[in-house]
Motif scaffolding. Sequence first.
Motif, short mmCIF file in Angstrom:
data_model
loop_
_atom_site.label_atom_id
_atom_site.label_comp_id
_atom_site.label_asym_id
_atom_site.label_seq_id
_atom_site.Cartn_x
_atom_site.Cartn_y
_atom_site.Cartn_z
N PHE A 153 38.22 36.97 48.79
CA PHE A 153 39.03 36.64 47.62
C PHE A 153 40.09 37.72 47.38
CE2 PHE A 153 39.71 37.01 43.00
CZ PHE A 153 40.23 35.75 42.74
N LEU A 154 39.69 39.00 47.47
CA LEU A 154 40.63 40.09 47.28
C LEU A 154 41.73 40.09 48.33
CD1 LEU A 154 38.19 43.03 46.40
CD2 LEU A 154 39.95 42.07 44.90
N LEU A 155 41.35 39.85 49.59
CA LEU A 155 42.34 39.82 50.66
C LEU A 155 43.34 38.70 50.48
CD1 LEU A 155 40.08 40.61 53.76
CD2 LEU A 155 41.69 42.13 52.61
N ASP A 171 48.72 47.53 42.54
CA ASP A 171 48.00 48.82 42.59
C ASP A 171 46.53 48.62 42.25
OD1 ASP A 171 50.35 50.07 43.26
OD2 ASP A 171 50.78 50.76 41.22
N LEU A 172 46.26 47.75 41.28
CA LEU A 172 44.87 47.46 40.92
C LEU A 172 44.12 46.85 42.09
CD1 LEU A 172 42.41 46.83 39.15
CD2 LEU A 172 43.65 44.85 38.25
N LEU A 173 44.72 45.88 42.76
CA LEU A 173 44.06 45.24 43.90
C LEU A 173 43.78 46.24 45.02
CD1 LEU A 173 45.95 41.82 44.22
CD2 LEU A 173 43.70 42.26 43.22
N TRP A 174 44.76 47.13 45.27
CA TRP A 174 44.54 48.14 46.29
C TRP A 174 43.43 49.10 45.90
CZ3 TRP A 174 45.64 47.35 50.95
CH2 TRP A 174 46.83 46.75 51.36
N ALA A 175 43.37 49.46 44.63
CA ALA A 175 42.32 50.39 44.16
C ALA A 175 40.94 49.77 44.31
CB ALA A 175 42.58 50.76 42.70
N VAL A 176 40.81 48.50 43.94
CA VAL A 176 39.52 47.82 44.04
C VAL A 176 39.15 47.59 45.51
CG1 VAL A 176 38.24 45.71 43.50
CG2 VAL A 176 39.76 46.73 41.78
N THR A 177 40.14 47.19 46.32
CA THR A 177 39.88 46.96 47.75
C THR A 177 39.48 48.26 48.44
OG1 THR A 177 41.50 45.15 47.80
CG2 THR A 177 40.88 46.13 49.90
#
Length: 248
Positions: A153-155, A171-177
Motif C-alpha cells: 500500500f505504501l509503495l 516526506d511523511l511517506l518516505w519517513a514511514v517507508t
Amino acid sequence: MKIKKYRFEITLVVSLILSSVIMYLIHYLIFHDLHHIGIYMIGDIAIMPIEVLIVTLIIHRLLQVREKRKLMTKLNIVIGAFFSEIGEELVKAFSDADKNIGAIRGKILETNHWSNSEVSLLSKLVDSYEPEIESRDYNLENLRSFLFERRVFLLRLLENPNLLEHDSFTDLLWAVTHLQEELYFREDFVSLPESDFAHLTLDIKRAYRSVIKEWVLYMKHLHDNYPYLFSLAKRMNPFDANASIIVK
C-alpha cells in the motif's frame, strides 16, 4: 530527428500563416484596397501583446488555480486513504507510547473550530514538539508486522506522480517507508546495541512528527469541505483516550 519531433507544430504554424495570407489575398482581390488591409493588419499586430497578456497572465493563471484545486482534491483522497489504512493507527500507537504527549494532546482536543489561526498555531506547536519515545521500550515486533503488512500500500502511494505537488505528505511517506525497512531487515530486537536503539528512536520520532502534522492538516481539510467525514474523524480522534464511534 528534431524536425520529426516538432513536425505537428511546424505544420500547424505554416498552415495558420498560409491561411492568413490567403484570406488577405482574397480581401485584396475583392476590394483592391491595400490601405485598408494595412490599417487592420497594424491594428491586429498592435493588440497582440495585450491579448498575450490576458491569455498568459490572467486566463492561464485562473486555469492553473482551478487545476491545482482539482489536484489537491485528488491528493486529499489519497491522504484520507493513508490515514484510514495506516495513519490513524500510527498516531494512536505512537501517542500511547509518548510520555510527553500531554504537551500537545490538550491543545489538539481543545481545537473545535479548526480555523486558519487555530491550525497555524497547532502546526507550529507540532513543528517544535519533542516526543519522548524510546525504541527500547516500544513493541518493535508489533510495529514491524503492522508496517510490513501495509508495505505494498505504501509503495503504491509513492508511485502516485501527483504527490510531487505535496512535499510534506511525500516526506511523511518516505519517513514511514524508511522506518518499515529499518525494522524489516533486523532479525530480532533483543540483542541490539544501544546505538542501534538510538537510531530506531530517531526514525520513529521522524515518522511520528510527520504523521501528526499531516493529520492536523487533513482534519482542517475535512472540517472545511466534508463535515460528515470530519464528524467521524473527530469521534475517532487518535489523541482522545475516550474516543468512541458512538454518536453521543
